[in-house]
Design a protein around this motif. Structure first.
Motif, PDB file in Angstrom:
ATOM      1  N   ARG A  59       0.834  -1.201   0.000  1.00  6.25           N
ATOM      2  CA  ARG A  59       0.000   0.000   0.000  1.00  6.25           C
ATOM      3  C   ARG A  59       0.875   1.260   0.000  1.00  6.25           C
ATOM      4  NH1 ARG A  59      -3.979  -0.358   4.470  1.00  6.25           N
ATOM      5  NH2 ARG A  59      -5.415  -1.112   2.910  1.00  6.25           N
ATOM      6  N   LYS A  60       1.919   1.242   0.824  1.00  9.74           N
ATOM      7  CA  LYS A  60       2.809   2.400   0.953  1.00  9.74           C
ATOM      8  C   LYS A  60       3.581   2.642  -0.355  1.00  9.74           C
ATOM      9  CE  LYS A  60       6.421   4.146   4.031  1.00  9.74           C
ATOM     10  NZ  LYS A  60       7.313   3.814   5.149  1.00  9.74           N
ATOM     11  N   LEU A  61       4.122   1.569  -0.923  1.00 14.84           N
ATOM     12  CA  LEU A  61       4.865   1.699  -2.179  1.00 14.84           C
ATOM     13  C   LEU A  61       3.945   2.120  -3.325  1.00 14.84           C
ATOM     14  CD1 LEU A  61       7.415   1.456  -3.879  1.00 14.84           C
ATOM     15  CD2 LEU A  61       6.999  -0.990  -4.064  1.00 14.84           C
ATOM     16  N   THR A  62       2.710   1.630  -3.312  1.00 15.79           N
ATOM     17  CA  THR A  62       1.740   2.015  -4.345  1.00 15.79           C
ATOM     18  C   THR A  62       1.525   3.526  -4.319  1.00 15.79           C
ATOM     19  OG1 THR A  62       0.627  -0.132  -4.210  1.00 15.79           O
ATOM     20  CG2 THR A  62      -0.628   1.671  -5.168  1.00 15.79           C
ATOM     21  N   ARG A  63       1.357   4.084  -3.124  1.00 14.87           N
ATOM     22  CA  ARG A  63       1.180   5.544  -3.003  1.00 14.87           C
ATOM     23  C   ARG A  63       2.413   6.286  -3.504  1.00 14.87           C
ATOM     24  NH1 ARG A  63      -1.249   5.289   2.785  1.00 14.87           N
ATOM     25  NH2 ARG A  63      -3.426   4.879   2.332  1.00 14.87           N
ATOM     26  N   LYS A  64       3.607   5.780  -3.156  1.00 10.46           N
ATOM     27  CA  LYS A  64       4.847   6.425  -3.611  1.00 10.46           C
ATOM     28  C   LYS A  64       4.961   6.380  -5.135  1.00 10.46           C
ATOM     29  CE  LYS A  64       7.939   5.795   0.332  1.00 10.46           C
ATOM     30  NZ  LYS A  64       9.169   5.119   0.797  1.00 10.46           N
ATOM     31  N   LEU A  65       4.588   5.248  -5.716  1.00 10.81           N
ATOM     32  CA  LEU A  65       4.654   5.115  -7.176  1.00 10.81           C
ATOM     33  C   LEU A  65       3.681   6.081  -7.857  1.00 10.81           C
ATOM     34  CD1 LEU A  65       4.957   1.247  -7.554  1.00 10.81           C
ATOM     35  CD2 LEU A  65       6.645   2.926  -8.286  1.00 10.81           C
ATOM     36  N   TYR A  66       2.455   6.197  -7.326  1.00  5.37           N
ATOM     37  CA  TYR A  66       1.475   7.135  -7.891  1.00  5.37           C
ATOM     38  C   TYR A  66       2.012   8.567  -7.794  1.00  5.37           C
ATOM     39  CZ  TYR A  66      -2.128   3.450  -7.965  1.00  5.37           C
ATOM     40  OH  TYR A  66      -2.855   2.315  -8.221  1.00  5.37           O
ATOM     41  N   LYS A  67       2.639   8.891  -6.674  1.00  4.42           N
ATOM     42  CA  LYS A  67       3.191  10.230  -6.470  1.00  4.42           C
ATOM     43  C   LYS A  67       4.298  10.491  -7.489  1.00  4.42           C
ATOM     44  CE  LYS A  67       5.243  13.042  -2.784  1.00  4.42           C
ATOM     45  NZ  LYS A  67       5.763  13.018  -1.404  1.00  4.42           N
ATOM     46  N   CYS A  68       5.166   9.514  -7.672  1.00  7.51           N
ATOM     47  CA  CYS A  68       6.259   9.638  -8.633  1.00  7.51           C
ATOM     48  C   CYS A  68       5.713   9.765 -10.063  1.00  7.51           C
ATOM     49  CB  CYS A  68       7.193   8.433  -8.502  1.00  7.51           C
ATOM     50  SG  CYS A  68       8.742   8.600  -9.384  1.00  7.51           S
ATOM     51  N   ILE A  69       4.662   9.014 -10.375  1.00  6.00           N
ATOM     52  CA  ILE A  69       4.042   9.087 -11.703  1.00  6.00           C
ATOM     53  C   ILE A  69       3.456  10.474 -11.939  1.00  6.00           C
ATOM     54  CG2 ILE A  69       2.112   8.252 -13.116  1.00  6.00           C
ATOM     55  CD1 ILE A  69       2.655   5.457 -11.851  1.00  6.00           C
ATOM     56  N   ARG A  70       2.812  11.044 -10.911  1.00  7.70           N
ATOM     57  CA  ARG A  70       2.249  12.396 -11.042  1.00  7.70           C
ATOM     58  C   ARG A  70       3.344  13.410 -11.359  1.00  7.70           C
ATOM     59  NH1 ARG A  70      -0.180  11.655  -6.105  1.00  7.70           N
ATOM     60  NH2 ARG A  70      -1.979  10.348  -6.367  1.00  7.70           N
ATOM     61  N   LYS A  71       4.469  13.307 -10.621  1.00  4.94           N
ATOM     62  CA  LYS A  71       5.581  14.239 -10.842  1.00  4.94           C
ATOM     63  C   LYS A  71       6.185  14.037 -12.225  1.00  4.94           C
ATOM     64  CE  LYS A  71       6.897  14.875  -6.027  1.00  4.94           C
ATOM     65  NZ  LYS A  71       7.980  14.738  -5.029  1.00  4.94           N
ATOM     66  N   ALA A  72       6.342  12.779 -12.635  1.00  2.00           N
ATOM     67  CA  ALA A  72       6.914  12.476 -13.944  1.00  2.00           C
ATOM     68  C   ALA A  72       6.003  12.966 -15.069  1.00  2.00           C
ATOM     69  CB  ALA A  72       7.167  10.980 -14.071  1.00  2.00           C
ATOM     70  N   ASP A 114      14.306   7.663  -6.773  1.00  2.00           N
ATOM     71  CA  ASP A 114      15.285   6.763  -6.144  1.00  2.00           C
ATOM     72  C   ASP A 114      14.661   5.925  -5.029  1.00  2.00           C
ATOM     73  OD1 ASP A 114      17.281   7.587  -7.849  1.00  2.00           O
ATOM     74  OD2 ASP A 114      18.083   9.095  -6.466  1.00  2.00           O
ATOM     75  N   GLU A 115      13.767   6.547  -4.236  1.00  2.00           N
ATOM     76  CA  GLU A 115      13.054   5.807  -3.177  1.00  2.00           C
ATOM     77  C   GLU A 115      12.245   4.666  -3.786  1.00  2.00           C
ATOM     78  OE1 GLU A 115      10.530   8.109  -0.582  1.00  2.00           O
ATOM     79  OE2 GLU A 115      12.116   9.606  -0.283  1.00  2.00           O
ATOM     80  N   CYS A 116      11.492   4.980  -4.826  1.00  3.14           N
ATOM     81  CA  CYS A 116      10.660   3.965  -5.488  1.00  3.14           C
ATOM     82  C   CYS A 116      11.527   2.873  -6.103  1.00  3.14           C
ATOM     83  CB  CYS A 116       9.800   4.614  -6.576  1.00  3.14           C
ATOM     84  SG  CYS A 116       8.506   5.686  -5.946  1.00  3.14           S
ATOM     85  N   LEU A 117      12.614   3.267  -6.748  1.00  5.80           N
ATOM     86  CA  LEU A 117      13.515   2.330  -7.393  1.00  5.80           C
ATOM     87  C   LEU A 117      14.090   1.346  -6.386  1.00  5.80           C
ATOM     88  CD1 LEU A 117      14.983   1.579 -10.058  1.00  5.80           C
ATOM     89  CD2 LEU A 117      16.801   3.139  -9.364  1.00  5.80           C
ATOM     90  N   GLU A 118      14.502   1.875  -5.239  1.00  7.07           N
ATOM     91  CA  GLU A 118      15.083   1.040  -4.178  1.00  7.07           C
ATOM     92  C   GLU A 118      14.080   0.005  -3.679  1.00  7.07           C
ATOM     93  OE1 GLU A 118      16.452   2.141   0.198  1.00  7.07           O
ATOM     94  OE2 GLU A 118      17.603   3.227  -1.319  1.00  7.07           O
ATOM     95  N   GLU A 119      12.845   0.452  -3.430  1.00  6.65           N
ATOM     96  CA  GLU A 119      11.810  -0.443  -2.899  1.00  6.65           C
ATOM     97  C   GLU A 119      11.349  -1.455  -3.939  1.00  6.65           C
ATOM     98  OE1 GLU A 119       8.651   0.990  -0.400  1.00  6.65           O
ATOM     99  OE2 GLU A 119       9.818   2.778   0.084  1.00  6.65           O
ATOM    100  N   VAL A 120      11.242  -1.039  -5.208  1.00  4.17           N
ATOM    101  CA  VAL A 120      10.801  -1.953  -6.270  1.00  4.17           C
ATOM    102  C   VAL A 120      11.853  -3.047  -6.482  1.00  4.17           C
ATOM    103  CG1 VAL A 120      10.354  -2.142  -8.743  1.00  4.17           C
ATOM    104  CG2 VAL A 120       9.252  -0.352  -7.431  1.00  4.17           C
ATOM    105  N   GLU A 121      13.128  -2.655  -6.454  1.00  6.67           N
ATOM    106  CA  GLU A 121      14.193  -3.646  -6.632  1.00  6.67           C
ATOM    107  C   GLU A 121      14.280  -4.627  -5.463  1.00  6.67           C
ATOM    108  OE1 GLU A 121      17.607  -1.209  -7.453  1.00  6.67           O
ATOM    109  OE2 GLU A 121      17.286  -1.351  -9.612  1.00  6.67           O
ATOM    110  N   ALA A 122      13.911  -4.151  -4.271  1.00  2.31           N
ATOM    111  CA  ALA A 122      13.931  -5.030  -3.093  1.00  2.31           C
ATOM    112  C   ALA A 122      12.822  -6.056  -3.205  1.00  2.31           C
ATOM    113  CB  ALA A 122      13.739  -4.204  -1.816  1.00  2.31           C
TER     114      ALA A 122
END
Length: 146
Positions: A39-52, A138-146
Motif C-alpha cells: 500500500r505504501k509503495l503504491t502511493r509512492k509510485l502514484y506520487k512519482c508518476i504524477r511528478k513524472a 530513487d526511493e521507489c527504485l530502491e523499494e521496487v528492486e527489493a
C-alpha cells in the motif's frame, strides 16, 4: 498523505464511481500480479508518476512501453494488476527481466491512469528518471528492486 487521499477522492468522484480501498482492489487481481507493491509503495509510485507526468517523463500504454524497452530506455515499469485479458501485457515483465529493468504491479488500472493525468485507465506505465523528482524516483527504485 492527506493531500493524496483528497486527490484520489476527487478523482473517484469525477469518475462517478465510489472509491475502492486497497483491500477491495486486491480482490480483482490477476494471478500473475507478482511482485505486488505494498500500500505504501503504491502511493509512492502514484506520487512519482504524477511528478513524472508534469515533466513529460512517462511512457504510457503497452505499445509505447514495449517500444521503449526494446530501444533500451531505463526506468521503472509499473503494471496494473487488474487488467483482463492477461495476454494483453503478460510479455512486459519478461522483457523487463531480460533487460534487468525494475517492475512492480499496482492493484488498479484506473488509479494508474488517474495518476498519469489521464481520464482513461492505463495498464502499463514506465517512469523515466529526471533530476526534478530524482529523490522520489530513487526511493521507489530502491523499494521496487527489493
Amino acid at each position: 498523505m492527506a493531500r493524496d487521499k483528497e486527490v484520489e477522492a476527487t478523482e473517484a468522484a469525477a469518475e462517478g464511481a465510489p472509491e475502492r480501498s486497497y483491500r477491495e482492489q486486491l480482490d480483482c487481481l490477476n494471478p500473475i500480479a507478482q511482485p505486488l507493491a505494498s500500500r505504501k509503495l503504491t502511493r509512492k509510485l502514484y506520487k512519482c508518476i504524477r511528478k513524472a507526468a508534469k515533466h513529460k517523463q512517462i511512457r504510457r500504454g503497452v505499445k509505447e512501453v514495449q517500444k521503449f524497452i526494446n530501444k533500451g530506455e531505463k526506468g521503472i515499469t509499473v503494471l496494473a494488476g487488474d487488467t483482463l485479458p492477461i495476454d494483453v501485457y503478460c510479455h512486459i515483465p519478461i522483457m523487463c527481466e531480460d533487460r534487468s529493468l525494475p517492475y512492480a504491479y499496482v492493484p488498479s488500472k484506473s488509479d494508474l491512469g488517474a495518476a498519469a493525468g489521464s481520464k482513461r485507465p492505463t495498464c502499463v506505465i514506465m517512469i523515466k528518471p529526471h533530476e526534478e523528482y530524482q529523490e522520489t524516483y530513487d526511493e521507489c527504485l530502491e523499494e521496487v528492486e527489493a
